[in-house]
Design an enzyme around this catalytic site. Structure first.
Site, PDB file in Angstrom:
ATOM      1  N   GLU A 148     -48.134  -7.951  40.788  1.00 29.19           N
ATOM      2  CA  GLU A 148     -49.479  -7.371  40.941  1.00 29.19           C
ATOM      3  C   GLU A 148     -50.120  -7.729  42.272  1.00 29.19           C
ATOM      4  O   GLU A 148     -50.913  -6.972  42.805  1.00 29.19           O
ATOM      5  CB  GLU A 148     -50.380  -7.822  39.790  1.00 29.19           C
ATOM      6  CG  GLU A 148     -51.695  -7.089  39.747  1.00 29.19           C
ATOM      7  CD  GLU A 148     -52.280  -6.971  38.348  1.00 29.19           C
ATOM      8  OE1 GLU A 148     -53.497  -6.822  38.258  1.00 29.19           O
ATOM      9  OE2 GLU A 148     -51.533  -7.024  37.367  1.00 29.19           O
ATOM     10  N   ASP A 201     -49.511  -8.399  35.844  1.00 30.79           N
ATOM     11  CA  ASP A 201     -50.165  -9.223  34.819  1.00 30.79           C
ATOM     12  C   ASP A 201     -49.791  -8.743  33.426  1.00 30.79           C
ATOM     13  O   ASP A 201     -49.759  -7.537  33.157  1.00 30.79           O
ATOM     14  CB  ASP A 201     -51.689  -9.166  34.971  1.00 30.79           C
ATOM     15  CG  ASP A 201     -52.180 -10.049  36.111  1.00 30.79           C
ATOM     16  OD1 ASP A 201     -51.343 -10.738  36.729  1.00 30.79           O
ATOM     17  OD2 ASP A 201     -53.391 -10.051  36.382  1.00 30.79           O
ATOM     18  N   TYR A 227     -52.642 -18.167  32.221  1.00 32.20           N
ATOM     19  CA  TYR A 227     -53.260 -16.850  32.429  1.00 32.20           C
ATOM     20  C   TYR A 227     -54.714 -16.836  31.958  1.00 32.20           C
ATOM     21  O   TYR A 227     -55.008 -17.191  30.816  1.00 32.20           O
ATOM     22  CB  TYR A 227     -52.445 -15.807  31.665  1.00 32.20           C
ATOM     23  CG  TYR A 227     -52.884 -14.383  31.893  1.00 32.20           C
ATOM     24  CD1 TYR A 227     -52.628 -13.746  33.109  1.00 32.20           C
ATOM     25  CD2 TYR A 227     -53.535 -13.669  30.892  1.00 32.20           C
ATOM     26  CE1 TYR A 227     -53.014 -12.431  33.317  1.00 32.20           C
ATOM     27  CE2 TYR A 227     -53.924 -12.350  31.091  1.00 32.20           C
ATOM     28  CZ  TYR A 227     -53.659 -11.737  32.305  1.00 32.20           C
ATOM     29  OH  TYR A 227     -54.047 -10.440  32.502  1.00 32.20           O
TER      30      TYR A 227
END
Length: 729
Positions: A9, A105, A310
């Site tokens: 990403e 992601d 995350y």
């Protein structure tokens, strides 16, 4: 030899993956090794095309051209990042590439970032998915050893596309309809409009609130023990002053007799691990950070420093497969001030329990916890250090035993009235040891305060030195700040007058308004659209926000619609609903909204017109309060000229230490404080130079000032171009 293209990403994540996969040959927008080619997006490289790409007439905003309902929405490359798109495209189309690995992601939006690129390139090669919650070397290696088939995420992709297309049809049409019908820069959306409505509702509650005086009684003994009166129902407050006056008069010069001593051993467990919303709430309460700022800091700790997992998670639990990694995580974060706590936990085997380990409560990602990565505090900024501290302390606290205490309740009689006192003896500090026993429960609102109790037996008589009436006033509901607004968005039913249990359950199951990944951006957009403004820490609705609520269709103001749509998007992600069915509903709803706006006979009134004229078109400028200060914005939406009048900086007043406001332009800029302090920018530069030991030059100061006005935005979001053209003010 055939190769696999890995799409990350962001460049930073791509570099980490490339290092692990030994891709050290640098190319134009990619890194290559013997088996893999690692390339990257910059957030979104592809987005939904603007209305004018379907028909040139849509370049002009005309009410009669609405609604805009193309049969199929087209994809377009975002202009600013076209170069990187071409770099990715050239790698995807290579003849020696036989497989694509999506490494964006692990979530709905990440899926969209990669799949839109693949769709735009019109590629038909096998897809695999890397799904990881941290970007440490170990996590990347484990992830590549367990790649999932891309088809397993087709429904997630369909759900992401459905959300984006629904926002295009409804958001762009409603915004154009409102703006052209009322000749004002107005925008609405399925999440932001109900959020504004909640803020307005809270302000109405405050405005209509009538404070009432309540009364109580307090007795003080010769031993300085405070006893609080309670009625037969356990209430310590009464709105009947005459009743309280009568009791005080009747009990004058009477002593207290101890009729009961109640001892209870109690336990309290640590608050749960952090999800993003809870972390944003705490960071706002403790440090004043905005939701957006906290998310940006978390991204750095996740991507750059690799010390936290995350961030965009909505779970406060970990899954059972993570339990085995806890000792390594404790060793990694157990440095500096955390060492004694981590060492203590590691002395015994970790016993997982349902308070923090629950597979059923983890969907895409588990709670935010430390990684097994090395921690280098010297590389952290002050803000990164504070956010890291919140997460690590919560992680350690969850692994500590319960806080145990003995609560002592003393019940006495003065005449025939009951008075009580409470005290607490700590038996085992447990998890509160991590917080040095300074952790306070925000929800404690008991009138009976805990105190140090002397040794007393049942039947003892306590000499009463003073008995007096106490009083206070009921308080209006507090205005929202960013922390409480996040709570309201997460659970809007608490702030709604609804008897519909099914609706409440729907909103609860869908996670409220927005998602953990979007709430910060939504709040930010409301500030930037001048629908809400900050006064101190409090959030107020503006006149523009009030009028918008009066002009939009009723349904758009309620979280009901959002809850129902979120439920359907979830059904698409689970393969239980076809995307096409949902989009058909959205198109029909768009027709209804536009029709209602067109037929409205209401008017929009600008009540913030300044005496200044726009330098571009000559029309009056509007004075608005932006998130960071005052601005002048052109009244004409087609012109869109805007300029800063003043902005709040991070520079502190040398007298009262509050943040200084920077006013004016160029060399004539001046710092001003609410306490009356004034300082020219040139004087500030000299002072800053002296304070830094003559090491700071003018360039350093300019860099510092630029930093104050910088908003850390994501590199690209799917509607960046479209929203920019709409000139949402």
């Amino acid at each position: 030899m055939s190769k696999s293209v890995v799409i990350a990403e962001k460049p930073s994540v791509a570099r980490d993956i490339a290092r692990v996969l030994k891709c050290d040959k640098k190319g134009n927008g990619y890194l290559e090794g013997s088996k893999y080619i690692v390339t990257w997006a910059l957030g979104h490289l592809v987005t939904l095309a603007d209305p004018e790409s379907y028909d040139v007439k849509y370049k002009k905003w005309n009410l009669e051209d609405l609604p805009m309902l193309p049969e199929r929405l087209k994809l377009t490359v975002i202009k600013q990042t076209g170069k990187q798109f071409n770099a990715v495209k050239s790698q995807l189309l290579r003849k020696d590439v036989n497989e694509i690995i999506v490494a964006t992601d692990a979530g709905r939006e990440g899926e969209l970032v990669a799949r839109w690129i693949i769709d735009k390139v019109k590629l038909n090669k096998p897809i695999k998915r890397l799904w990881i919650s941290s970007v440490t070397d170990k996590a990347i290696k484990d992830g590549f050893a367990n790649l999932k088939p891309g088809k397993a995420y087709d429904n997630l992709y369909a759900s992401a596309v459905a959300r984006s297309e629904a926002d295009w049809y409804i958001g762009l049409n409603a915004t154009r309809a409102l703006t052209t019908r009322f000749n004002a820069q107005l925008n609405c959306g399925r999440v932001q409009t109900p959020t504004v409505a909640m803020i307005a509702s809270r302000e109405d509650e405050i405005k209509n609130f009538k404070a009432q005086t309540y009364y109580g009684i307090e007795a003080q003994t010769m031993e300085k023990l405070k006893l609080t009166w309670q009625d037969a129902n356990g209430n310590s407050r009464s709105f009947n002053k005459e009743k309280i006056d009568g009791i005080v008069k009747r009990l004058d010069k009477q002593n207290a007799t101890v009729v009961e001593i109640d001892k209870k051993q109690k336990k309290s467990f640590s608050p749960g691990l952090y999800d993003l919303t809870e972390l944003q709430r705490d960071a706002n309460k403790k440090f004043g950070y905005s939701a957006k700022e906290t998310l940006n800091i978390m991204q750095k700790l996740y991507e750059q420093h690799k010390v936290l997992t995350y961030p965009r998670t909505d779970s406060r639990y970990i899954s059972s497969d993570i339990v085995g990694t806890l000792p390594e995580r404790l060793k990694a974060c157990g440095v500096g001030e955390y060492r004694p706590f981590a060492h203590k936990v590691l002395q015994k085997p970790i016993k997982p329990n349902k308070s923090f380990v629950d597979d059923s409560k983890v969907s895409d990602h588990h709670a935010i916890i430390p990684t097994e990565g090395y921690v280098n505090f010297s590389a952290f900024t002050d803000k990164e250090r504070k956010i890291y501290d919140l997460v690590v302390k919560r992680f350690l606290a969850v692994l500590f035993p319960a806080f145990e205490y003995e609560q002592l309740t003393l019940r006495t009689k003065v005449g025939n009235e009951t008075f009580i006192a409470r005290g607490k003896t700590i038996l085992h500090a447990g998890w509160k040891e991590v917080y040095e026993n300074r952790f306070e429960d925000d929800d404690v609102t008991d009138d009976v305060k805990e105190q140090l109790l002397p040794h007393i037996e049942k039947g003892d008589t306590l000499a009463v030195k003073l008995i007096m009436q106490t009083s206070g006033q009921t308080k209006a509901p507090a205005r929202f700040n960013e922390a409480t607004l996040l709570s309201a968005m997460e659970n809007p039913t608490k702030y709604m007058d609804t008897q519909n249990k099914q609706l409440a359950d729907t909103l609860k199951s869908t996670g409220g308004l927005g998602t953990v990944a979007t709430r910060a951006d939504i709040i930010d957009k409301l500030f930037n659209s001048f629908l809400i403004e900050k006064r101190g820490k409090d959030i107020h609705i503006t006149s523009k926000g009030r009028q918008l609520l009066d002009l939009v269709p009723e349904e758009l103001k309620s979280p009901t619609l959002t809850g129902e749509w979120e439920q359907k998007l979830e059904a698409i992600a689970k393969g239980k609903l076809k995307k096409e069915v949902f989009i058909s509903e959205m198109k029909n709803y768009t027709k209804e909204i536009v029709s209602e706006i067109k037929s409205s006979d209401k008017k929009y009134k600008h009540d913030n017109i300044s005496t200044k004229s726009c330098p571009d078109c000559g029309k009056p400028m509007l004075e608005v309060n932006g998130k960071k200060g005052k601005m002048l914005v052109c009244q004409d939406r087609e012109c869109g000229h805007r300029k800063n009048v003043s902005r709040t900086t991070n520079a502190r007043c040398p007298q009262c230490k509050k943040k200084l406001e920077l006013r004016g332009e160029g060399a004539g800029q001046i710092f001003a404080c609410k306490c009356g302090y004034r300082e020219k920018l040139s004087t500030f530069q000299e002072r800053r130079k002296k304070e830094s030991g003559n090491k700071a030059d003018k360039r350093d100061v300019q860099k510092y000032m630029k930093q104050q006005n910088k908003e850390e935005e994501p590199l690209n979001n799917p509607f960046a171009e479209a929203l920019k053209k709409l000139k949402f003010d």
